[in-house]
Every structure is written in structure tokens, then in C-alpha cells.
Design a protein around this motif. Structure first.
Motif, PDB file in Angstrom:
ATOM      1  N   UNK A  61     -57.787  29.646  46.775  1.00  0.00           N
ATOM      2  CA  UNK A  61     -58.088  30.519  48.044  1.00  0.00           C
ATOM      3  C   UNK A  61     -57.087  29.666  49.053  1.00  0.00           C
ATOM      4  N   UNK A  62     -57.626  28.299  49.043  1.00  0.00           N
ATOM      5  CA  UNK A  62     -57.137  27.552  50.211  1.00  0.00           C
ATOM      6  C   UNK A  62     -55.756  27.285  50.176  1.00  0.00           C
ATOM      7  N   UNK A  63     -55.176  27.374  49.132  1.00  0.00           N
ATOM      8  CA  UNK A  63     -53.643  27.017  48.857  1.00  0.00           C
ATOM      9  C   UNK A  63     -52.815  28.189  49.525  1.00  0.00           C
ATOM     10  N   UNK A  64     -53.392  29.455  49.467  1.00  0.00           N
ATOM     11  CA  UNK A  64     -52.775  30.585  50.108  1.00  0.00           C
ATOM     12  C   UNK A  64     -53.567  31.312  51.143  1.00  0.00           C
ATOM     13  N   UNK A  65     -54.284  30.562  52.037  1.00  0.00           N
ATOM     14  CA  UNK A  65     -55.105  31.078  53.070  1.00  0.00           C
ATOM     15  C   UNK A  65     -54.445  31.917  54.141  1.00  0.00           C
ATOM     16  N   UNK A  66     -54.832  33.016  54.290  1.00  0.00           N
ATOM     17  CA  UNK A  66     -54.069  33.753  54.860  1.00  0.00           C
ATOM     18  C   UNK A  66     -54.604  33.841  56.772  1.00  0.00           C
ATOM     19  N   UNK A  67     -54.412  32.612  57.046  1.00  0.00           N
ATOM     20  CA  UNK A  67     -54.757  32.212  58.223  1.00  0.00           C
ATOM     21  C   UNK A  67     -53.871  32.038  59.554  1.00  0.00           C
ATOM     22  N   UNK A  68     -54.340  32.208  60.792  1.00  0.00           N
ATOM     23  CA  UNK A  68     -53.189  31.926  61.773  1.00  0.00           C
ATOM     24  C   UNK A  68     -54.115  31.640  63.034  1.00  0.00           C
ATOM     25  N   UNK A  69     -53.479  30.929  63.827  1.00  0.00           N
ATOM     26  CA  UNK A  69     -53.978  30.465  65.221  1.00  0.00           C
ATOM     27  C   UNK A  69     -53.077  31.022  66.315  1.00  0.00           C
ATOM     28  N   UNK A  70     -53.562  31.898  67.089  1.00  0.00           N
ATOM     29  CA  UNK A  70     -52.858  32.432  68.040  1.00  0.00           C
ATOM     30  C   UNK A  70     -53.647  33.268  69.321  1.00  0.00           C
TER      31      UNK A  70
END
Ligand SMILES: Nc1ncnc2c1ncn2[C@@H]1O[C@H](COP(=O)(O)OP(=O)(O)O)[C@@H](O)[C@H]1O
Ligand SMILES: Nc1ccn([C@H]2C[C@H](O)[C@@H](COP(=O)(O)OP(=O)(O)O)O2)c(=O)n1
Length: 217
Positions: A61-70
Motif C-alpha cells: 500500500x505504501x508503494x502505491x499510496x494515492x496521496x497528494x499535498x496541495x
């Protein structure tokens, strides 16, 4: 100094994020909140029904974390999780999964990709030791355990959350013990990191000290 890096590592609630973000703003640098990635991975695992003990699945899951900062927010799979990742239980989950070597490996390159011109300020536990070992300036930011618990308590109350000072003290103590005892990338002051104890400093004083050290280089 092409793409210089300033690393700010230290224990929970010592003020790393606050100081790092302000130093980055002052210098016009990028900012990496590496703890947020561990928190996001812990939250993602929880939401996907994966146990924090399951190293292979959490690393996947960490390798494909669908995360963003904006927009000053943290997003997971398109949802605003800025508040959710700051919950104390997610902090504890982040500390648990952060002890798993393949989870740390899965997040490594993602963190290094933040090193962009004109520079980077990165905060966490292993920014100076593992992720950016050649950083121009390494700071180990700390404060007494009592002061850190009091700061976290005030932070939670200000957000309108209920908080118990004794419980926070215990949680901080448990988390620091786990982060310092793990075999991979433990929390500790590296020999080449400068110690900044903010127990008796204001935020401005702490920020100015980091800026002064950086400019002296
Ligand atoms: N001298 C100081 N330096 C940094 N933060 C401080 C200081 N004094 C109080 N704080 C407060 O401490 C709290 C915890 O800071 P935070 O940046 O979240 O810590 P960390 O990222 O280390 O967990 C924040 O509410 C911050 O405003
Ligand atoms: N570079 C990092 C950053 C965080 N971690 C782990 C250890 C911490 O207990 C959790 C949460 O980190 P975070 O910096 O968000 O926590 P605090 O705000 O300092 O309480 O993640 C880590 O192992 N390595």
C-alpha cells in the motif's frame, strides 16, 4: 549548493513541522513532511482493512499510496484527510508501520524526489541519517518531554478536540521509545546534526537559529 537540503529530525511534538515549514517559507524552499507519509500509509492500511502488523501488505500500500499535498491540505484517494492523519491513534499506527523495513524502503524514493531547486527543508526521524545523508545542514530538534506533551495538548485543544494531558504524555513517551528502539533508521541525533532544544525558545527564535546556521555555511 545545487538543490540544498536542510533536515530537521527529532521526537514527537518537538516543533519540527512548525519550524521546518517556516524555514522553508523564509528561504522559498520546498517542504517535505515525511511523517505525513507514514501517517497516510497507516490510515490507508486501516481503511483498506490491512493490519499494521502485516509488513508485506502495508509495504504494498505504501508503494502505491494515492496521496497528494496541495491547497494546504493532505489528500488520500481524492479525500481531504488533513485532520484524519493527525489523530493520535494514526500517529501511533504510523510509528508501528515505520518500524517495518520494507515500508520504509517503499517510501524512500518518494521522499528523495522532493529534492528540487531551489532547495528543500525535510522533517522527520531519519531525514539526515538515511534519506538525505549529504544534507547541507542537519538539525536535531528537541524539547523536554513535559514541554512537548503540553504543546501537543494545546494543539489538540485549539483544534476543538478533547485531550487528556497524562494520556498524551504516555503516548508521546511510548512513540519515542518505539521510534528510538527500532532496528532501521531509529530516532537519534546523528554526530553531524546540530542540537536545537526549543524547550525555552519561541517559534521565531527556533526558526531564526536554523536560518542562521544555514546562512553561516
Ligand atoms: N519553540 C517552538 N518551536 C516549535 N514549535 C513550538 C514552539 N513552541 C510551541 N510550539 C508548538 O508546538 C506544537 C507542536 O509542533 P509540531 O510542529 O506539530 O511538532 P512536530 O512536527 O515535531 O510533531 C505546535 O502547536 C507549535 O506551534
Ligand atoms: N521520517 C520519519 C517520519 C516519521 N516516522 C514515524 C515515526 C513517528 O512516530 C510517526 C509520525 O511522525 P510525525 O513526524 O508525523 O509525528 P509527530 O508530529 O512528530 O508526532 O511516523 C518515521 O519513522 N520516519
Amino acid at each position: 549548493m545545487l538543490r540544498p537540503v536542510i533536515t530537521i529530525d527529532g521526537p514527537s511534538a518537538s516543533g519540527k513541522g512548525t519550524v521546518a515549514a517556516l524555514v522553508a517559507r523564509e528561504l522559498g524552499f520546498h517542504y517535505l513532511d515525511s511523517g505525513a507519509l507514514y501517517r497516510l500509509a497507516a490510515l490507508y492500511a486501516l481503511r483498506e482493512g490491512v493490519s499494521w502488523e502485516d509488513e508485506n501488505q502495508v509495504a504494498r500500500l505504501a508503494a502505491q499510496l494515492p496521496a497528494a499535498f496541495h491547497d494546504d491540505k493532505v489528500w488520500l484517494d481524492g479525500h481531504d484527510v488533513s485532520a484524519a492523519i493527525r489523530a493520535e491513534d494514526i500517529g501511533m499506527g504510523a510509528s508501528r508501520i515505520a518500524a517495518l523495513p520494507s515500508v520504509r524502503a517503499a517510501l524512500l524514493e518518494r521522499q528523495r524526489a522532493y529534492q528540487q531547486t531551489p532547495g528543500l527543508v525535510a522533517d522527520g526521524r531519519d531525514m539526515g541519517s538515511v534519506v538525505f545523508p549529504r544534507a547541507e545542514l542537519k538539525v536535531f530538534l528537541t524539547a523536554s518531554a513535559e514541554e512537548r506533551a503540553a504543546r501537543r495538548y494545546k494543539q489538540l485543544i485549539a483544534k476543538g478536540e478533547s485531550a487528556n494531558l497524562l494520556q498524551i504524555q504516555q503516548d508521546i513517551c511510548d512513540r519515542d521509545a518505539r521510534d528510538a528502539a527500532r532496528s532501521v533508521a531509529p530516532l537519534r541525533q546523528e554526530p553531524d546534526a546540530r542540537l536545537l532544544d526549543t524547550s525555552a525558545l519561541t517559534i521565531d527564535q527556533a526558526v531564526n537559529q536554523v536560518l542562521q546556521w544555514f546562512r553561516e555555511r
